[in-house]
Design a protein around this motif. Structure first.
Motif, PDB file in Angstrom:
ATOM      1  N   ARG A  67      18.407  17.734  43.079  1.00  0.00           N
ATOM      2  CA  ARG A  67      19.179  18.680  42.259  1.00  0.00           C
ATOM      3  C   ARG A  67      18.770  20.110  42.579  1.00  0.00           C
ATOM      4  O   ARG A  67      19.617  20.999  42.689  1.00  0.00           O
ATOM      5  CB  ARG A  67      18.973  18.397  40.779  1.00  0.00           C
ATOM      6  N   ALA A  68      17.474  20.323  42.713  1.00  0.00           N
ATOM      7  CA  ALA A  68      16.994  21.671  43.012  1.00  0.00           C
ATOM      8  C   ALA A  68      17.569  22.172  44.337  1.00  0.00           C
ATOM      9  O   ALA A  68      18.039  23.306  44.426  1.00  0.00           O
ATOM     10  CB  ALA A  68      15.469  21.686  43.059  1.00  0.00           C
ATOM     11  N   LYS A  69      17.553  21.322  45.341  1.00  0.00           N
ATOM     12  CA  LYS A  69      18.048  21.730  46.661  1.00  0.00           C
ATOM     13  C   LYS A  69      19.549  22.005  46.659  1.00  0.00           C
ATOM     14  O   LYS A  69      20.030  22.813  47.445  1.00  0.00           O
ATOM     15  CB  LYS A  69      17.731  20.660  47.704  1.00  0.00           C
ATOM     16  N   LYS A 116      11.266  35.230  41.184  1.00  0.00           N
ATOM     17  CA  LYS A 116      12.545  34.891  40.540  1.00  0.00           C
ATOM     18  C   LYS A 116      13.095  33.576  41.085  1.00  0.00           C
ATOM     19  O   LYS A 116      13.624  32.752  40.334  1.00  0.00           O
ATOM     20  CB  LYS A 116      13.560  36.011  40.752  1.00  0.00           C
ATOM     21  N   LEU A 117      12.963  33.378  42.390  1.00  0.00           N
ATOM     22  CA  LEU A 117      13.416  32.121  42.987  1.00  0.00           C
ATOM     23  C   LEU A 117      12.598  30.948  42.457  1.00  0.00           C
ATOM     24  O   LEU A 117      13.139  29.879  42.153  1.00  0.00           O
ATOM     25  CB  LEU A 117      13.319  32.187  44.513  1.00  0.00           C
ATOM     26  N   HIS A 118      11.300  31.150  42.333  1.00  0.00           N
ATOM     27  CA  HIS A 118      10.431  30.090  41.835  1.00  0.00           C
ATOM     28  C   HIS A 118      10.766  29.771  40.377  1.00  0.00           C
ATOM     29  O   HIS A 118      10.779  28.600  39.976  1.00  0.00           O
ATOM     30  CB  HIS A 118       8.970  30.494  41.988  1.00  0.00           C
ATOM     31  N   ASP A 119      11.051  30.792  39.596  1.00  0.00           N
ATOM     32  CA  ASP A 119      11.480  30.557  38.209  1.00  0.00           C
ATOM     33  C   ASP A 119      12.771  29.746  38.179  1.00  0.00           C
ATOM     34  O   ASP A 119      12.942  28.864  37.332  1.00  0.00           O
ATOM     35  CB  ASP A 119      11.685  31.883  37.472  1.00  0.00           C
ATOM     36  N   HIS A 120      13.674  30.036  39.110  1.00  0.00           N
ATOM     37  CA  HIS A 120      14.948  29.315  39.169  1.00  0.00           C
ATOM     38  C   HIS A 120      14.719  27.823  39.421  1.00  0.00           C
ATOM     39  O   HIS A 120      15.314  26.980  38.742  1.00  0.00           O
ATOM     40  CB  HIS A 120      15.842  29.907  40.263  1.00  0.00           C
ATOM     41  N   TRP A 129      16.591  28.200  51.010  1.00  0.00           N
ATOM     42  CA  TRP A 129      16.341  27.614  49.694  1.00  0.00           C
ATOM     43  C   TRP A 129      15.730  26.217  49.831  1.00  0.00           C
ATOM     44  O   TRP A 129      14.782  25.874  49.130  1.00  0.00           O
ATOM     45  CB  TRP A 129      17.630  27.564  48.884  1.00  0.00           C
ATOM     46  N   GLU A 130      16.258  25.427  50.740  1.00  0.00           N
ATOM     47  CA  GLU A 130      15.721  24.083  50.939  1.00  0.00           C
ATOM     48  C   GLU A 130      14.273  24.141  51.417  1.00  0.00           C
ATOM     49  O   GLU A 130      13.438  23.339  50.990  1.00  0.00           O
ATOM     50  CB  GLU A 130      16.594  23.303  51.918  1.00  0.00           C
ATOM     51  N   TRP A 168       7.552  24.336  47.530  1.00  0.00           N
ATOM     52  CA  TRP A 168       7.095  24.342  46.144  1.00  0.00           C
ATOM     53  C   TRP A 168       6.912  22.946  45.563  1.00  0.00           C
ATOM     54  O   TRP A 168       6.304  22.794  44.507  1.00  0.00           O
ATOM     55  CB  TRP A 168       8.046  25.157  45.277  1.00  0.00           C
ATOM     56  N   SER A 169       7.404  21.927  46.225  1.00  0.00           N
ATOM     57  CA  SER A 169       7.211  20.565  45.730  1.00  0.00           C
ATOM     58  C   SER A 169       6.171  19.798  46.552  1.00  0.00           C
ATOM     59  O   SER A 169       5.852  18.657  46.227  1.00  0.00           O
ATOM     60  CB  SER A 169       8.541  19.806  45.737  1.00  0.00           C
TER      61      SER A 169
END
Length: 103
Positions: A53-55, A37-41, A67-68, A74-75
């Motif tokens: 923006r994601a962070k 779910k976090l990855h989808d977000h 989250w950071e 993921w990046s």
């Protein structure tokens, strides 16, 4: 720590290997679902295209530092390469299964 909480809350023997295996299995499944779910977000809000923006747009149920960390993970180029290989392998598996079904 979680085991202590479980022992305090429930009449459960976490020293029993079968019990601990079941607990670990449920925890792993729960984490995978939450992580997905976090990855989808992150994908929905721009993901690796706009890391800043994601962070700065974490879901409400995660600490900013965590989250950071996940955004950086993921990046990361190595992570993305491995993920791409896994997707391709999964697609190949599906193709093989489909070919076998047709036979």
């Amino acid at each position: 720590m979680l085991y202590l909480l479980l022992e305090d809350t429930f009449d459960i023997d976490v020293e029993n290997s079968n019990v601990s295996q079941v607990i670990d299995s449920y925890m792993a499944t729960t984490w995978r679902g939450h992580r997905d779910k976090l990855h989808d977000h992150i994908k929905e809000i721009g993901g690796s295209d706009d890391l800043t923006r994601a962070k700065t747009t974490p879901p409400s149920d995660i600490m900013k530092e965590d989250w950071e960390y996940l955004c950086d993970l993921w990046s990361d180029k190595k992570y993305l390469e491995i993920a791409k290989k896994k997707v391709m392998a999964h697609q190949n598996e599906n193709l093989i299964v489909e070919m076998v079904r047709r036979v």
